[in-house]
Motif scaffolding. Structure first.
Motif, PDB file in Angstrom:
ATOM      1  N   GLY A   1     -41.176  14.509 -24.218  1.00 12.08           N
ATOM      2  CA  GLY A   1     -40.531  15.090 -25.585  1.00 12.08           C
ATOM      3  C   GLY A   1     -41.688  15.699 -26.224  1.00 12.08           C
ATOM      4  N   PHE A   2     -41.503  16.761 -26.715  1.00 13.15           N
ATOM      5  CA  PHE A   2     -42.792  17.292 -27.604  1.00 13.15           C
ATOM      6  C   PHE A   2     -42.213  18.163 -28.801  1.00 13.15           C
ATOM      7  CE2 PHE A   2     -41.018  20.470 -24.572  1.00 13.15           C
ATOM      8  CZ  PHE A   2     -41.064  21.552 -25.315  1.00 13.15           C
ATOM      9  N   ASP A   3     -43.164  18.245 -29.889  1.00  9.46           N
ATOM     10  CA  ASP A   3     -42.813  19.209 -31.116  1.00  9.46           C
ATOM     11  C   ASP A   3     -43.209  20.454 -30.811  1.00  9.46           C
ATOM     12  OD1 ASP A   3     -42.441  19.907 -33.593  1.00  9.46           O
ATOM     13  OD2 ASP A   3     -43.584  18.363 -34.484  1.00  9.46           O
ATOM     14  N   THR A   4     -42.216  21.344 -30.957  1.00 10.13           N
ATOM     15  CA  THR A   4     -42.561  22.769 -30.994  1.00 10.13           C
ATOM     16  C   THR A   4     -43.645  23.544 -31.982  1.00 10.13           C
ATOM     17  OG1 THR A   4     -40.548  23.500 -32.290  1.00 10.13           O
ATOM     18  CG2 THR A   4     -40.358  23.056 -29.871  1.00 10.13           C
ATOM     19  N   GLY A   5     -43.628  22.711 -33.058  1.00  8.59           N
ATOM     20  CA  GLY A   5     -44.464  23.081 -34.178  1.00  8.59           C
ATOM     21  C   GLY A   5     -43.621  24.131 -35.109  1.00  8.59           C
ATOM     22  N   TRP A   6     -42.383  24.286 -34.890  1.00  8.01           N
ATOM     23  CA  TRP A   6     -41.491  25.261 -35.707  1.00  8.01           C
ATOM     24  C   TRP A   6     -40.750  24.400 -36.678  1.00  8.01           C
ATOM     25  CZ3 TRP A   6     -38.878  28.289 -31.051  1.00  8.01           C
ATOM     26  CH2 TRP A   6     -39.916  28.984 -30.421  1.00  8.01           C
ATOM     27  N   GLN A   7     -40.919  24.501 -37.767  1.00 14.03           N
ATOM     28  CA  GLN A   7     -40.418  23.624 -38.857  1.00 14.03           C
ATOM     29  C   GLN A   7     -38.798  23.922 -39.069  1.00 14.03           C
ATOM     30  OE1 GLN A   7     -42.494  24.098 -42.624  1.00 14.03           O
ATOM     31  NE2 GLN A   7     -44.321  23.447 -41.748  1.00 14.03           N
ATOM     32  N   ALA A   8     -38.441  24.875 -38.662  1.00 11.89           N
ATOM     33  CA  ALA A   8     -36.792  25.240 -38.651  1.00 11.89           C
ATOM     34  C   ALA A   8     -36.020  24.406 -37.617  1.00 11.89           C
ATOM     35  CB  ALA A   8     -36.892  26.850 -38.556  1.00 11.89           C
ATOM     36  N   LEU A   9     -36.846  23.851 -36.650  1.00  9.94           N
ATOM     37  CA  LEU A   9     -36.272  23.074 -35.406  1.00  9.94           C
ATOM     38  C   LEU A   9     -36.310  21.637 -35.802  1.00  9.94           C
ATOM     39  CD1 LEU A   9     -37.503  25.062 -32.435  1.00  9.94           C
ATOM     40  CD2 LEU A   9     -35.114  25.343 -33.728  1.00  9.94           C
ATOM     41  N   PRO A  10     -35.293  20.909 -36.071  1.00 11.86           N
ATOM     42  CA  PRO A  10     -35.317  19.760 -36.610  1.00 11.86           C
ATOM     43  C   PRO A  10     -35.546  18.490 -35.517  1.00 11.86           C
ATOM     44  CG  PRO A  10     -32.941  20.346 -36.159  1.00 11.86           C
ATOM     45  CD  PRO A  10     -33.751  21.388 -36.067  1.00 11.86           C
TER      46      PRO A  10
ATOM     47  N   GLY B   1     -36.552  19.897  -8.899  1.00  4.93           N
ATOM     48  CA  GLY B   1     -36.119  20.543  -9.732  1.00  4.93           C
ATOM     49  C   GLY B   1     -36.994  20.480 -11.358  1.00  4.93           C
ATOM     50  N   LEU B   2     -36.538  21.308 -12.128  1.00 10.62           N
ATOM     51  CA  LEU B   2     -37.347  21.304 -13.570  1.00 10.62           C
ATOM     52  C   LEU B   2     -36.252  21.705 -14.545  1.00 10.62           C
ATOM     53  CD1 LEU B   2     -40.704  23.506 -12.917  1.00 10.62           C
ATOM     54  CD2 LEU B   2     -40.414  20.586 -12.977  1.00 10.62           C
ATOM     55  N   GLY B   3     -36.363  21.166 -15.681  1.00  9.81           N
ATOM     56  CA  GLY B   3     -35.437  21.447 -16.796  1.00  9.81           C
ATOM     57  C   GLY B   3     -35.998  21.458 -18.096  1.00  9.81           C
ATOM     58  N   LEU B   4     -35.580  22.232 -19.012  1.00 12.44           N
ATOM     59  CA  LEU B   4     -35.840  22.212 -20.432  1.00 12.44           C
ATOM     60  C   LEU B   4     -34.478  22.048 -21.416  1.00 12.44           C
ATOM     61  CD1 LEU B   4     -38.141  22.393 -22.843  1.00 12.44           C
ATOM     62  CD2 LEU B   4     -37.544  24.904 -22.436  1.00 12.44           C
ATOM     63  N   ARG B   5     -34.506  20.934 -22.350  1.00 13.98           N
ATOM     64  CA  ARG B   5     -33.497  21.000 -23.346  1.00 13.98           C
ATOM     65  C   ARG B   5     -34.041  21.277 -24.416  1.00 13.98           C
ATOM     66  NH1 ARG B   5     -29.836  15.742 -23.199  1.00 13.98           N
ATOM     67  NH2 ARG B   5     -29.333  16.958 -21.073  1.00 13.98           N
ATOM     68  N   ALA B   6     -33.759  22.295 -25.035  1.00 16.76           N
ATOM     69  CA  ALA B   6     -34.044  22.925 -26.746  1.00 16.76           C
ATOM     70  C   ALA B   6     -33.082  22.817 -27.555  1.00 16.76           C
ATOM     71  CB  ALA B   6     -34.376  24.323 -26.372  1.00 16.76           C
ATOM     72  N   PHE B   7     -33.327  21.806 -28.576  1.00 18.51           N
ATOM     73  CA  PHE B   7     -32.474  21.542 -29.688  1.00 18.51           C
ATOM     74  C   PHE B   7     -32.734  22.669 -30.787  1.00 18.51           C
ATOM     75  CE2 PHE B   7     -32.666  17.435 -27.518  1.00 18.51           C
ATOM     76  CZ  PHE B   7     -31.249  16.844 -27.797  1.00 18.51           C
ATOM     77  N   VAL B   8     -31.585  23.393 -31.161  1.00 19.28           N
ATOM     78  CA  VAL B   8     -31.309  24.350 -31.965  1.00 19.28           C
ATOM     79  C   VAL B   8     -30.858  23.671 -33.389  1.00 19.28           C
ATOM     80  CG1 VAL B   8     -31.434  26.221 -30.522  1.00 19.28           C
ATOM     81  CG2 VAL B   8     -29.403  25.077 -31.409  1.00 19.28           C
TER      82      VAL B   8
END
Length: 412
Positions: A328-337, A369-376
């Protein structure tokens, strides 16, 4: 000459093996820092800055008991420090001591000294603490999207859903009755990579042998499963089965968890308009390593044996080895909770099929395989996946497939 596909699989497996080494190095660095701060605390036991540093390093190492003990002593010296009280509450929350966490969260909220960001954090933890202390907890996830198969140039629906219901059975160790319903649908299909639809229902008591976050948890359960496979040529297989099982999970400490699952069952298989009964035995053993709050690594070894009552003594034996990693990682975008999650996996399965006259088929499935889960939002996410699958049978027939998928999902 070694194929490009084989070299890629070997490289991914090697990279997967490097992950625990790198994670261990990171954990060792944090431990060295914490030991240095601890040595300073011995010389200056009332130094509040050193206490906070030690507690925060302990949280990063997931040693929440040490963090809680240090923060309790800090608050004895500075009871009005709301930031430290919030950190203490989150440490107790991580330990599963929700009543104590709620006490400190309420005290922090009533202090009037929280920043807007701290107030939002406290409100979120209080709501989650209330939910986890409720006699009934219902959580779940639904995801639906599209998948594409490159080699066969096909596309289709790829969907998953899971619902967990926990009922508090009372007692000092927070024992629950846990019921889980899971559904999955995979398409496209190709020979060897069938269209598969699976529904699974598992229910049984989850018993904790200790009252804290660590220690063994046992679950005897009853499991029902319905599965349909279509190989693309109109040959459909329907399985219905019931099993008695025993699941074991033991978080030994903040880093290591061992687990196992054993089940015995009986089912009915219908194919070509005829039905036969079968017995099966399945065992899974695994070990998970969590070097930090953000990273989890898990390896699982599985074995399944199936015997069919068809008059010919038909059987199937499968052995599976799977390695998974999640970060898990922080995107740095404050708009994403919420933090995003990257994951990877590699798996190898060997299957042998035969009857009383001998082995008539054996094959090996490999995949990675690889995957990315992006919470909006807090609950809504987009997930992209890519996987390479390959089946090689005993006659040398090679059935490769590259699959991509994109889903939109909701957690609740």
């Amino acid at each position: 000459m070694t194929s490009i596909r084989t070299r890629c699989a070997a490289a991914l497996l090697a990279a997967s093996m490097v992950v625990p080494v790198a994670a261990s190095a990171q954990s060792g660095s944090l431990d060295s820092q914490r030991q240095a701060v601890f040595a300073q605390l011995i010389a200056s036991p009332a130094d509040r800055a050193l206490m906070l540093a030690y507690a925060r390093l302990s949280v990063q190492m997931r040693d929440f008991e040490a963090a809680a003990a240090t923060l309790e002593r800090f608050l004895d010296l500075d009871p009005g420090n709301t930031a430290a009280r919030v950190e203490l509450a989150t440490a107790y929350f991580a330990l599963g001591a929700y009543g104590v966490a709620q006490y400190h969260l309420a005290a922090a909220a009533a202090s009037g000294g929280l920043t807007a960001e701290q107030a939002e954090q406290v409100a979120r933890y209080r709501a989650e603490t209330d939910a986890r202390q409720a006699p009934h907890q219902i959580t779940g996830r639904i995801a639906l999207g599209q998948s594409w198969a490159r080699e066969t140039d096909q596309s289709g629906v790829f969907g998953t859903a899971q619902l967990d219901w926990r009922f508090d059975m009372g007692g000092p160790n927070a024992n629950d009755w846990l019921t889980q319903l899971a559904f999955s649908r995979y398409s496209p299909d190709e020979i060897g990579f069938d269209d598969r639809q699976t529904t699974r229902l598992r229910s049984g008591p989850e018993l904790r042998l200790t009252g804290d976050a660590y220690g063994p948890r046992l679950q005897p359960y009853l499991e029902l499963m319905w599965m349909t496979e279509d190989d693309g040529f109109g040959f459909v297989r329907d399985d219905t089965s019931v099993a008695l099982g025993f699941a074991y999970q033991n978080p030994h400490n903040a880093f290591w968890t061992s687990y196992a699952d054993v089940q015995l069952g009986r089912g009915e298989r219908e194919r070509f308009g005829f039905g036969v009964d079968f017995d099966f035995h399945e065992v899974r053993l695994g070990l998970a390593y969590r070097p930090s709050r953000d990273t989890r690594i898990r390896g699982t070894l599985g074995w399944r044996d199936e015997d069919t009552d068809d008059g010919f003594g038909a059987y199937e034996t499968a052995t599976t080895l799977r390695l998974e990693a999640l970060h898990g990682f922080d995107t740095g975008w404050q708009a994403l909770p919420r933090r995003w999650e990257a994951r990877g996996w590699v798996q190898r399965q060997e299957v042998e099929q035969g009857d009383r006259f001998g082995i008539f088929n054996d094959f090996t499935d490999t995949g990675y395989g690889l995957g990315l889960r992006a919470f909006v939002t807090d609950a809504l996410f987009l997930e992209a996946r890519g996987a390479r699958l390959e089946r090689v049978d005993g006659f040398g027939f090679d059935a490769p497939e590259t699959i991509y998928s994109l889903q939109i999902g909701w957690e609740f």
